[in-house]
Scaffold this motif. Structure first.
Motif, PDB file in Angstrom:
ATOM      1  N   THR A 111     -41.031  62.000  27.245  1.00 26.13           N
ATOM      2  CA  THR A 111     -40.735  60.710  26.594  1.00 26.13           C
ATOM      3  C   THR A 111     -39.684  60.817  25.493  1.00 26.13           C
ATOM      4  N   GLY A 112     -39.357  62.042  25.073  1.00 19.47           N
ATOM      5  CA  GLY A 112     -38.412  62.198  23.967  1.00 19.47           C
ATOM      6  C   GLY A 112     -39.048  61.951  22.608  1.00 19.47           C
ATOM      7  N   ARG A 211     -35.779  46.674  20.403  1.00 13.88           N
ATOM      8  CA  ARG A 211     -34.681  47.118  19.555  1.00 13.88           C
ATOM      9  C   ARG A 211     -34.531  46.214  18.336  1.00 13.88           C
ATOM     10  N   GLN A 248     -40.228  56.075  26.940  1.00 10.91           N
ATOM     11  CA  GLN A 248     -38.958  56.663  26.508  1.00 10.91           C
ATOM     12  C   GLN A 248     -37.967  55.568  26.090  1.00 10.91           C
ATOM     13  N   GLU A 249     -37.966  54.443  26.819  1.00 12.64           N
ATOM     14  CA  GLU A 249     -37.076  53.329  26.432  1.00 12.64           C
ATOM     15  C   GLU A 249     -37.497  52.751  25.079  1.00 12.64           C
ATOM     16  N   ALA A 252     -36.475  55.093  22.360  1.00 19.17           N
ATOM     17  CA  ALA A 252     -35.023  55.086  22.181  1.00 19.17           C
ATOM     18  C   ALA A 252     -34.576  53.793  21.498  1.00 19.17           C
ATOM     19  N   ASP A 253     -35.303  52.719  21.738  1.00 20.92           N
ATOM     20  CA  ASP A 253     -34.969  51.430  21.109  1.00 20.92           C
ATOM     21  C   ASP A 253     -35.465  51.354  19.672  1.00 20.92           C
TER      22      ASP A 253
END
Ligand SMILES: *Cc1c(COP(=O)(O)O)cnc(C)c1O
Length: 436
Positions: A111-112, A211, A248-249, A252-253
């Protein structure tokens, strides 16, 4: 009887049989009597929790146990359940270890995330996250996301259980960034987004995406939390399925903590996964409630093995049952229906007609509520006035491997999406039991 079930159960069965005899006032006929007692005992010793064939057309069916495990996960569970394991033992140093450590690195890699922790299910993940980060303070949530999920998981109730105050903003269909900004005050602990898993608002709508919400939160030095519900670990679009947000999205957002289930689209055991910033995950892990919600070794073993499958995306579809069933080609399901139709027609004879029909399966577990997967089913209609459909459904449920279908429009529908080769063999072998 006592050979098979033990003396105590056999005696109980005979006493119960004698009671029945006394009440009925019939004579004692040894062969019938002991036959009936043995039958009753046999029925009682069937396990309550047993494997079934899910022909409902809902793949991740909550009442039927959601995702089923990959063979790798089953092997991993067997390896740790019957003997001691390194559950909380660091084999490198010989000291006490962390039970989350077996899965944390994998989750971070996929997932980062900076850190991850685990609990018993996603409801627990949300409860723990809110308790650790927002107790006695306010959490701002859009009115469009105050969801109820099956089994009485209601976001407002979870908030009050976690001891935090829900601050609702916006309206059911429209919430704007300024709604959140205007609500932020001294007692605000976090801004939160909840994936409205099991429903969709259409038409005149507006939501603040991850985001934008993270940007608002960070401008006020607040964490942004996101409950994804299902949270697929891969983009489903290349598999021909509708896109479902991934952790992960979200990360990242800009989301700081993301929670999701282990047994929905992820395809693993029941678990609640919490990923995000290290400082926040550390606070969550240290919360006393974590101890009450922690995972068992069997779940950790299954989850670790399932996550390892994600390291090889090329073979994920073959190896992960949830993904394989969700992406199963319609033609393959149709071919299975065509193979089974004559066998069903033969055993039901004059009593019913059996047809192969097109149908649509659902993903289930609140994932992607609107999208349907083209599938094929056997449709069974009773002859004459059509009575007895419920009785047939009950007889299917009483088979050694119970078969669960659904009744729709005066027909019993058996959606064959989840019937793979081994299940088909089991079903075929027990069909003769339906004769007359
Ligand atoms: C399913 C779901 C939950 C509950 O998850 P469990 O793993 O069943 O406890 C919570 N939030 C959302 C958005 C969900 O879809």
């Amino acid at each position: 009887m006592s050979e098979r079930h033990g003396r105590s159960l056999a005696l109980d069965a005979i006493r119960a049989g004698l009671d029945r005899l006394r009440t009925a006032g019939t004579g004692f006929e040894p062969e019938t009597f002991f036959g009936e007692c043995a039958g009753a005992l046999e029925r009682e010793s069937r396990p309550g929790l047993q494997a079934v064939l899910n022909l409902t057309g809902t793949v991740l069916h909550t009442n039927l146990g959601r995702a089923w495990a990959a063979p790798e996960a089953i092997e991993a569970v067997m390896a740790v359940m019957g003997q001691p394991s390194s559950l909380e033992f660091d084999l490198a140093t010989g000291r006490r270890g962390e039970r989350d450590s077996h899965v944390e690195k994998l989750l971070c890699r996929i997932t980062g995330a900076e850190a991850a922790t685990l609990v018993n299910n996603n409801a627990a993940a949300v409860l723990l996250t809110l308790t650790a980060l927002a107790a006695r303070r306010e959490v701002i949530v859009s009115r469009g996301e105050l969801i109820e999920i099956g089994g009485a998981f209601r976001m407002p109730d979870i908030m009050s259980r976690a001891g935090c105050k829900l601050r609702e903003v916006g309206t059911t269909n429209r919430t704007h960034g300024r709604d959140y900004e205007e609500a932020i005050g001294r007692s605000t602990a976090a801004l939160m987004r909840v994936h409205p898993s099991n429903y969709q608002v259409e038409g005149f709508t507006s939501i603040v995406d991850t985001r934008a919400l993270a940007a608002i939160a960070h401008a006020h030095d607040l964490p942004m939390l996101e409950d994804l519900g299902s949270g697929s670990l891969v983009d489903l679009a290349p598999y021909g399925l509708p896109h479902e947000p991934t952790p992960q999205e979200s990360l990242a957002d800009g989301a700081d903590v993301v929670t999701f289930s282990g047994d929905k689209l992820l395809g693993g055991p029941q678990a609640g996964l919490i990923v995000g910033r290290k400082a926040l995950i550390d606070r969550i892990r240290k919360c006393p409630l974590k101890r009450a919600l922690r995972l068992d070794k069997m779940t950790i073993a299954a989850l670790e093995a399932t996550l390892r499958l994600y390291l090889d995306p090329d073979r994920l579809r073959q190896r992960l049952p949830a993904l394989r069933l969700l992406t199963r080609p319609r033609d393959e399901i149709h071919a299975c229906a065509v193979r089974l139709q004559p066998a069903f027609a033969a055993v039901l004879g004059e009593r019913a007609t059996v047809d192969v029909v097109e149908c649509a399966s659902q993903i289930g577990s609140g994932s992607l509520p609107v999208d349907r997967l083209p599938s094929a089913a056997l449709s069974i209609r009773m002859a004459g006035r059509g009575g007895g459909l419920d009785r047939l459904a009950a007889r299917l449920r009483a088979l050694p491997r119970p078969v669960i279908g659904r009744i729709h429009d005066n027909a019993l529908l058996l959606d064959l999406r989840c019937l793979e080769a081994d299940g088909e063999a089991v079903l075929r072998a027990q069909l003769p039991l339906l004769a007359a």
